[in-house]
Design a protein around this motif. Structure first.
Motif, short mmCIF file in Angstrom:
data_model
loop_
_atom_site.label_atom_id
_atom_site.label_comp_id
_atom_site.label_asym_id
_atom_site.label_seq_id
_atom_site.Cartn_x
_atom_site.Cartn_y
_atom_site.Cartn_z
N LEU A 96 0.82 -1.21 0.00
CA LEU A 96 0.00 0.00 0.00
C LEU A 96 0.86 1.26 0.00
CD1 LEU A 96 -2.83 -0.96 2.52
CD2 LEU A 96 -3.09 -0.52 0.08
N ILE A 97 1.91 1.25 0.79
CA ILE A 97 2.81 2.41 0.84
C ILE A 97 3.47 2.62 -0.52
CG2 ILE A 97 4.94 3.30 1.86
CD1 ILE A 97 4.01 1.96 4.50
N ALA A 98 3.93 1.54 -1.13
CA ALA A 98 4.55 1.66 -2.45
C ALA A 98 3.55 2.18 -3.48
CB ALA A 98 5.11 0.30 -2.88
N TYR A 99 2.32 1.72 -3.41
CA TYR A 99 1.30 2.17 -4.36
C TYR A 99 1.01 3.66 -4.18
CZ TYR A 99 -3.06 2.25 -6.98
OH TYR A 99 -4.04 2.55 -7.88
N VAL A 100 0.97 4.12 -2.95
CA VAL A 100 0.73 5.54 -2.70
C VAL A 100 1.92 6.37 -3.19
CG1 VAL A 100 0.48 7.25 -0.87
CG2 VAL A 100 -0.86 5.16 -0.80
N MET A 117 -7.74 17.72 -3.34
CA MET A 117 -6.49 17.16 -3.84
C MET A 117 -5.83 16.16 -2.90
SD MET A 117 -4.72 20.45 -5.61
CE MET A 117 -3.24 19.53 -5.90
N ILE A 118 -5.93 16.35 -1.62
CA ILE A 118 -5.20 15.52 -0.66
C ILE A 118 -6.08 14.35 -0.24
CG2 ILE A 118 -4.05 15.46 1.57
CD1 ILE A 118 -3.52 18.46 1.21
N ASP A 119 -5.64 13.16 -0.59
CA ASP A 119 -6.40 11.95 -0.30
C ASP A 119 -5.84 11.30 0.97
OD1 ASP A 119 -8.08 9.80 -0.49
OD2 ASP A 119 -6.96 8.82 -2.09
N ILE A 120 -6.62 11.30 2.04
CA ILE A 120 -6.15 10.69 3.29
C ILE A 120 -6.68 9.28 3.47
CG2 ILE A 120 -5.85 12.90 4.47
CD1 ILE A 120 -8.47 12.21 5.99
N SER A 121 -7.40 8.77 2.48
CA SER A 121 -7.95 7.42 2.61
C SER A 121 -6.87 6.34 2.75
CB SER A 121 -8.89 7.10 1.46
OG SER A 121 -8.22 7.16 0.23
N PRO A 122 -5.68 6.46 2.13
CA PRO A 122 -4.65 5.44 2.38
C PRO A 122 -4.18 5.39 3.84
CG PRO A 122 -4.14 6.58 0.36
CD PRO A 122 -5.28 7.32 1.01
N GLY A 141 3.45 -0.91 -11.26
CA GLY A 141 2.34 -0.03 -10.92
C GLY A 141 0.99 -0.66 -11.21
N GLU A 142 0.89 -1.34 -12.34
CA GLU A 142 -0.37 -2.01 -12.67
C GLU A 142 -0.65 -3.18 -11.73
OE1 GLU A 142 -0.46 -3.05 -16.77
OE2 GLU A 142 -0.30 -0.97 -17.43
N MET A 143 0.40 -3.93 -11.38
CA MET A 143 0.23 -5.05 -10.47
C MET A 143 -0.20 -4.57 -9.08
SD MET A 143 2.96 -7.97 -9.32
CE MET A 143 3.98 -6.80 -8.44
N LEU A 144 0.46 -3.52 -8.58
CA LEU A 144 0.07 -2.97 -7.28
C LEU A 144 -1.34 -2.38 -7.33
CD1 LEU A 144 3.36 -1.27 -6.05
CD2 LEU A 144 2.25 -3.29 -5.11
N GLY A 145 -1.70 -1.80 -8.45
CA GLY A 145 -3.04 -1.25 -8.60
C GLY A 145 -4.11 -2.33 -8.50
N LYS A 146 -3.86 -3.48 -9.12
CA LYS A 146 -4.82 -4.58 -9.07
C LYS A 146 -4.95 -5.16 -7.67
CE LYS A 146 -4.33 -5.93 -13.86
NZ LYS A 146 -3.84 -6.96 -14.79
N LEU A 147 -3.86 -5.10 -6.90
CA LEU A 147 -3.88 -5.66 -5.55
C LEU A 147 -4.36 -4.67 -4.49
CD1 LEU A 147 -0.52 -7.64 -5.66
CD2 LEU A 147 -2.82 -8.59 -5.73
N CYS A 148 -4.06 -3.40 -4.67
CA CYS A 148 -4.35 -2.41 -3.63
C CYS A 148 -5.63 -1.61 -3.86
CB CYS A 148 -3.18 -1.43 -3.51
SG CYS A 148 -1.65 -2.21 -2.99
N GLU A 149 -5.98 -1.38 -5.11
CA GLU A 149 -7.12 -0.51 -5.40
C GLU A 149 -8.44 -1.04 -4.87
OE1 GLU A 149 -8.47 2.96 -6.13
OE2 GLU A 149 -6.38 2.52 -6.61
#
Length: 88
Positions: free
Chosen positions: A19-23, A61-66, A37-45
């Motif tokens: 999750l940290i890497a994806y963010v 603009m600032i997404d605090i959901s992660p 990036g695509e692999m992390l997107g499929k796993l984290c999104e």
């Protein structure tokens, strides 16, 4: 018992780092289009989309959901570990 506990802890840690890497990849415009990036997107999104439905971006603009997702992941992991310790 300790093996199951260790596996759960390791899985939670790995997913946390994913999750940290994806963010962090979101800061680089072309990084999400790479294979990683695509692999992390499929796993984290799918996990992050649950939190994005309820938590709007601050200032548009600032997404605090992660951050909330990481905290929830820790609580879920500790809850599972506590249940395992209770029953085993």
């Amino acid at each position: 018992m300790y093996n199951i506990d260790g596996y759960i802890y390791t899985l939670i840690e790995i997913y946390t780092y994913m999750l940290i890497a994806y963010v962090l990849l979101s800061w680089l415009p072309s990084a999400r289009n790479s294979f990683i990036g695509e692999m992390l997107g499929k796993l984290c999104e799918p996990y992050l989309s649950v939190f994005r439905r309820f938590i709007p971006p601050i200032g548009g603009m600032i997404d605090i959901s992660p951050i909330v997702a990481l905290i929830a992941l820790r609580f879920i992991g500790e809850g599972i570990r506590a249940i395992i310790h209770f029953f085993v």
